[in-house]
Motif scaffolding. Sequence first.
Motif, mmCIF file in Angstrom:
data_model
loop_
_atom_site.group_PDB
_atom_site.id
_atom_site.type_symbol
_atom_site.label_atom_id
_atom_site.label_comp_id
_atom_site.label_asym_id
_atom_site.label_seq_id
_atom_site.Cartn_x
_atom_site.Cartn_y
_atom_site.Cartn_z
ATOM 1 N N VAL A 178 -2.675 -3.133 2.278
ATOM 2 C CA VAL A 178 -1.600 -4.113 2.443
ATOM 3 C C VAL A 178 -1.603 -5.127 1.303
ATOM 4 C CG1 VAL A 178 -0.809 -6.038 3.887
ATOM 5 C CG2 VAL A 178 -1.426 -3.862 4.943
ATOM 6 N N TRP A 181 -0.272 -3.447 -1.801
ATOM 7 C CA TRP A 181 1.187 -3.301 -1.663
ATOM 8 C C TRP A 181 1.895 -4.631 -1.915
ATOM 9 C CZ3 TRP A 181 3.846 -5.977 2.163
ATOM 10 C CH2 TRP A 181 5.214 -5.697 2.256
ATOM 11 N N SER A 182 1.295 -5.726 -1.404
ATOM 12 C CA SER A 182 1.921 -7.048 -1.563
ATOM 13 C C SER A 182 2.027 -7.446 -3.032
ATOM 14 C CB SER A 182 1.118 -8.106 -0.792
ATOM 15 O OG SER A 182 -0.101 -8.428 -1.443
#
Length: 224
Positions: A178, A181-182
Motif C-alpha cells: 500500500v 502504491w501510494s
Amino acid sequence: MHNFFSIHISKKLLYIAMMAGLILVYFFIFIEIVEELKEGELIEFDKILINFIQVPFSEQFISFVTTLTFFGSVTWIVVLIGIFALILALYRRKQLALYLIITSAMGGVFNWGLKYLFQRERPDIAPLLSVSGYSFPSGHSMASVIVYGSIAVVCLRIVKSKYMNGIIWFLAFLASLVIGWSRIYLGVHYPSDVVAGFVAGAAWLTISAWLLRYLEYKGRKNRS
C-alpha cells in the motif's frame, strides 16, 4: 546420533543455500532494473502505470493517500521502531531491540547510498506532492519492507502461533504494498523506483534476518 547430526547439518546447509539463493535473485532483479533504467527503457512503462494508478482523482482521495504514505515516512518509522525497541528492552529482549534499530538505521543509510549513486530525478508526470531528493529507489517502499518486515521477524520469535505469524507477515506485506502504491499515486516516484525499493529492501531484510539467526545460534552455542 550420527544420523541426528547429519540431519542437523543438512538443514543448516539447506537454510544457508536458500538464503544465498534468495539474495542472488533480489540482486539480479535489481541489476536488471538498473540496466533498463540506464537504457531509458522504463519511461514508457512508468508513464503507463502512473496514468493507470492515478485513478480515482479527487481532493478527498488524495488526502487519504497522503495519510497512507505517512506510514512509510522517516518520522513514523523512528516513532514505531522506538516504541517496539522500548517494549522489547523492558521485556529483556535487548538483542531483538538492537536488531530492529540497527536494521532500520542501516537500511536508511543503504537507501541514501543507492539514491546518491543513481541520482534519478523525481517524476514530473502529474506530481500531487512537492518532494525533494532523488527518486531511485523509493525510500518509503524500501523502508516499509525493511521496517515492517523486521517487526514481523521479531514477532516470529515471540508469537508461538503459526496462524498469528501468518497474519503478521500478511499485514507487513500489505502495508509495504500500500505504501509503495501510494508513492506512485502521488506522483513522487516512478513505478520502477517502487519495485527497486521493494527488491533492495527485501534483500536487506533477508541479510539482516540471517545475521540475527546466526547471532542467536552463536549465543546458544556459547551458553551450552
